[in-house]
Write a protein that holds these residues in place. Structure first.
Motif, PDB file in Angstrom:
ATOM      1  N   SER A 287      43.369  44.961  48.662  1.00  0.00           N
ATOM      2  CA  SER A 287      43.612  46.246  49.301  1.00  0.00           C
ATOM      3  C   SER A 287      43.593  47.869  48.784  1.00  0.00           C
ATOM      4  O   SER A 287      44.792  46.577  47.134  1.00  0.00           O
ATOM      5  N   VAL A 288      43.443  48.195  48.606  1.00  0.00           N
ATOM      6  CA  VAL A 288      43.670  49.694  48.314  1.00  0.00           C
ATOM      7  C   VAL A 288      45.098  49.930  48.774  1.00  0.00           C
ATOM      8  O   VAL A 288      45.639  50.786  48.279  1.00  0.00           O
TER       9      VAL A 288
ATOM     10  N   TYR B 202      45.477  41.717  43.985  1.00  0.00           N
ATOM     11  CA  TYR B 202      44.399  42.607  43.913  1.00  0.00           C
ATOM     12  C   TYR B 202      44.124  43.955  44.192  1.00  0.00           C
ATOM     13  O   TYR B 202      43.575  43.411  45.580  1.00  0.00           O
ATOM     14  N   ASN B 203      43.224  45.069  43.313  1.00  0.00           N
ATOM     15  CA  ASN B 203      43.445  46.459  44.080  1.00  0.00           C
ATOM     16  C   ASN B 203      42.442  46.078  44.014  1.00  0.00           C
ATOM     17  O   ASN B 203      41.507  45.678  42.706  1.00  0.00           O
TER      18      ASN B 203
ATOM     19  N   ASP C 107      39.608  48.227  43.413  1.00  0.00           N
ATOM     20  CA  ASP C 107      39.378  49.186  43.151  1.00  0.00           C
ATOM     21  C   ASP C 107      39.403  49.222  41.584  1.00  0.00           C
ATOM     22  O   ASP C 107      39.063  50.071  40.413  1.00  0.00           O
ATOM     23  N   THR C 108      40.221  48.363  40.929  1.00  0.00           N
ATOM     24  CA  THR C 108      40.048  48.119  39.585  1.00  0.00           C
ATOM     25  C   THR C 108      39.523  47.116  39.097  1.00  0.00           C
ATOM     26  O   THR C 108      39.089  46.351  38.068  1.00  0.00           O
TER      27      THR C 108
ATOM     28  N   MET D  70      38.247  53.021  49.534  1.00  0.00           N
ATOM     29  CA  MET D  70      37.870  52.287  48.467  1.00  0.00           C
ATOM     30  C   MET D  70      36.938  52.702  48.130  1.00  0.00           C
ATOM     31  O   MET D  70      35.900  53.120  47.698  1.00  0.00           O
TER      32      MET D  70
END
Length: 193
Positions: free
Chosen positions: A75-76, A85-86, A88-89, A122
């Motif tokens: 999730s962002v 975790y994000n 977008d990473t 995202m």
């Protein structure tokens, strides 16, 4: 001349009477006395689920209780602290493969068909489709009765991805065998907060 133009010209030539488009000015569409109840019922009818977050209830606890075996949660959204975790990473969308649960934000829900309008928040929009389970969070006062009201809420945007999502992924063949999760999420949960 293209075959498409040839066909359309032939249709126009042989059309005997033309009808004016009906006016939609006074058309209201279907409405529901209890929009929340209707949205939940239709969400379940399309193979998903929808719940209302109770006062004082932690959204992270709700997500964990619905998906107790989830190891990889993406999730962002900053308030989703159960995320591991994000998305977008990651550099490539393929790195999202193996995500148990994706938690994304929706803008509004449509009671008529249980769909939710999503606007990309995202970088890796593939997370909406590659995760095994999808959780969409929307405000509980952001329900509209029908698609006419829904389209009226859609505003121009420069976001590269926007669209409606209704329940989990589904497909059916000519033998009328419905398969859930064939091309995307196997489950979809909408949390109205």
């Amino acid at each position: 001349m293209s075959s498409r133009k040839e066909i359309l010209d032939s249709i126009r030539l042989h059309t005997k009477a033309k009808e004016e488009r009906p006016s939609m000015a006074n058309w209201k569409g279907i409405t529901y006395e209890d929009k929340t109840k209707q949205f939940i019922a239709i969400s379940q009818a399309v193979g998903g689920d929808a719940i209302v977050l109770k006062d004082g209830e932690d959204i992270n606890d709700v997500i964990k209780s619905h998906y107790p075996d989830a190891q990889r949660i993406a999730s962002v959204m900053p308030e989703i602290t159960c995320a591991t975790y994000n998305p977008d990473t990651v550099q490539k969308a393929a790195e999202l493969n193996g995500t148990d649960v994706a938690v994304i934000e929706g803008v509004f829900g449509v009671c008529e068909n249980g769909c939710v309008w999503i606007e990309q928040t995202m970088e890796q929009r593939a997370i909406c489709f590659i995760s095994e389970n999808l959780v969409i969070v929307i405000p509980k006062d952001a329900l509209v009765n029908n698609m006419h009201e829904g389209y009226a809420r859609v505003q121009p945007s420069d976001k590269p991805f926007r669209g409606f999502i209704s329940g989990p992924s589904k497909t059916a063949d000519i033998e009328q065998a419905l398969v859930i999760g064939a091309h995307g999420a196997r489950s979809a949960l909408v949390i109205l907060r």
